[in-house]
Design a protein around this motif. Sequence first.
Motif, PDB file in Angstrom:
ATOM      1  N   VAL A  10       9.328   1.612   1.146  1.00  0.00           N
ATOM      2  CA  VAL A  10       8.072   1.759   1.874  1.00  0.00           C
ATOM      3  C   VAL A  10       8.004   3.187   2.394  1.00  0.00           C
ATOM      4  O   VAL A  10       8.879   3.637   3.134  1.00  0.00           O
ATOM      5  N   LEU A  11       6.977   3.903   1.940  1.00  0.00           N
ATOM      6  CA  LEU A  11       6.714   5.261   2.396  1.00  0.00           C
ATOM      7  C   LEU A  11       5.451   5.245   3.235  1.00  0.00           C
ATOM      8  O   LEU A  11       4.462   4.628   2.863  1.00  0.00           O
ATOM      9  N   THR A  12       5.483   5.924   4.362  1.00  0.00           N
ATOM     10  CA  THR A  12       4.301   6.044   5.202  1.00  0.00           C
ATOM     11  C   THR A  12       3.975   7.528   5.352  1.00  0.00           C
ATOM     12  O   THR A  12       4.755   8.389   4.950  1.00  0.00           O
ATOM     13  N   GLY A  13       2.835   7.835   5.927  1.00  0.00           N
ATOM     14  CA  GLY A  13       2.430   9.220   6.117  1.00  0.00           C
ATOM     15  C   GLY A  13       1.940   9.874   4.844  1.00  0.00           C
ATOM     16  O   GLY A  13       2.139  11.061   4.625  1.00  0.00           O
ATOM     17  N   ARG A  31       7.152   9.727   5.142  1.00  0.00           N
ATOM     18  CA  ARG A  31       8.321   9.222   5.854  1.00  0.00           C
ATOM     19  C   ARG A  31       8.826   7.979   5.133  1.00  0.00           C
ATOM     20  O   ARG A  31       8.034   7.108   4.770  1.00  0.00           O
ATOM     21  N   LEU A  32      10.136   7.880   4.934  1.00  0.00           N
ATOM     22  CA  LEU A  32      10.735   6.693   4.345  1.00  0.00           C
ATOM     23  C   LEU A  32      10.919   5.677   5.459  1.00  0.00           C
ATOM     24  O   LEU A  32      11.699   5.878   6.387  1.00  0.00           O
ATOM     25  N   ALA A  33      10.175   4.559   5.390  1.00  0.00           N
ATOM     26  CA  ALA A  33      10.241   3.538   6.432  1.00  0.00           C
ATOM     27  C   ALA A  33      11.320   2.502   6.145  1.00  0.00           C
ATOM     28  O   ALA A  33      11.781   1.809   7.044  1.00  0.00           O
ATOM     29  N   THR A  46      14.539   2.274   8.003  1.00  0.00           N
ATOM     30  CA  THR A  46      14.868   3.591   8.549  1.00  0.00           C
ATOM     31  C   THR A  46      13.764   4.151   9.432  1.00  0.00           C
ATOM     32  O   THR A  46      13.886   5.260   9.938  1.00  0.00           O
ATOM     33  N   ALA A  47      12.692   3.403   9.625  1.00  0.00           N
ATOM     34  CA  ALA A  47      11.508   3.878  10.350  1.00  0.00           C
ATOM     35  C   ALA A  47      11.840   4.245  11.785  1.00  0.00           C
ATOM     36  O   ALA A  47      12.666   3.602  12.433  1.00  0.00           O
ATOM     37  N   ASP A  52       5.601   1.852  11.575  1.00  0.00           N
ATOM     38  CA  ASP A  52       6.280   2.021  10.286  1.00  0.00           C
ATOM     39  C   ASP A  52       7.336   0.951  10.079  1.00  0.00           C
ATOM     40  O   ASP A  52       7.499   0.402   8.995  1.00  0.00           O
ATOM     41  N   ARG A  53       8.064   0.604  11.151  1.00  0.00           N
ATOM     42  CA  ARG A  53       9.106  -0.438  11.078  1.00  0.00           C
ATOM     43  C   ARG A  53       8.477  -1.796  10.724  1.00  0.00           C
ATOM     44  O   ARG A  53       8.970  -2.512   9.866  1.00  0.00           O
ATOM     45  N   GLN A  54       7.368  -2.129  11.368  1.00  0.00           N
ATOM     46  CA  GLN A  54       6.695  -3.401  11.089  1.00  0.00           C
ATOM     47  C   GLN A  54       6.232  -3.466   9.639  1.00  0.00           C
ATOM     48  O   GLN A  54       6.375  -4.500   8.986  1.00  0.00           O
ATOM     49  N   LEU A  55       5.692  -2.368   9.135  1.00  0.00           N
ATOM     50  CA  LEU A  55       5.222  -2.332   7.755  1.00  0.00           C
ATOM     51  C   LEU A  55       6.385  -2.504   6.784  1.00  0.00           C
ATOM     52  O   LEU A  55       6.299  -3.283   5.837  1.00  0.00           O
ATOM     53  N   ALA A  56       7.486  -1.821   7.029  1.00  0.00           N
ATOM     54  CA  ALA A  56       8.660  -1.942   6.164  1.00  0.00           C
ATOM     55  C   ALA A  56       9.198  -3.369   6.174  1.00  0.00           C
ATOM     56  O   ALA A  56       9.494  -3.940   5.114  1.00  0.00           O
ATOM     57  N   GLU A  57       9.325  -3.969   7.347  1.00  0.00           N
ATOM     58  CA  GLU A  57       9.843  -5.331   7.454  1.00  0.00           C
ATOM     59  C   GLU A  57       8.916  -6.338   6.782  1.00  0.00           C
ATOM     60  O   GLU A  57       9.363  -7.319   6.204  1.00  0.00           O
ATOM     61  N   LEU A  58       7.621  -6.085   6.845  1.00  0.00           N
ATOM     62  CA  LEU A  58       6.639  -6.970   6.234  1.00  0.00           C
ATOM     63  C   LEU A  58       6.681  -6.909   4.699  1.00  0.00           C
ATOM     64  O   LEU A  58       6.577  -7.933   4.032  1.00  0.00           O
TER      65      LEU A  58
END
Length: 81
Positions: A10-13, A31-33, A46-47, A52-58
């Motif tokens: 999951v990449l954000t930003g 950012r690598l979440a 890694t968020a 970002d953490r919620q998105l990665a976990e989801l």
Amino acid sequence: MTLSGYVVAVLTGLERWEKNTEGRHTFPDARLAGYVTDLAPRLVVTARTDSDRQLAELLLGTRLASHSGGAIAYVTTTSAD
């Protein structure tokens, strides 16, 4: 990012991108979440921000429909908020 339909990173930003003369894109604010490791999957988050953490976990380890010309595809999502 998906691999064979499964979310492996999951990449954000990614709102801003730049294109070089060869047509390749870079995402300077990316950012690598989180990501999935090895054949015995282990999720690594890694968020640094809650959203970002919620998105990665989801998303990590789930199956998503994606469209790509290759093995790895990008999937657009809306915010986890």
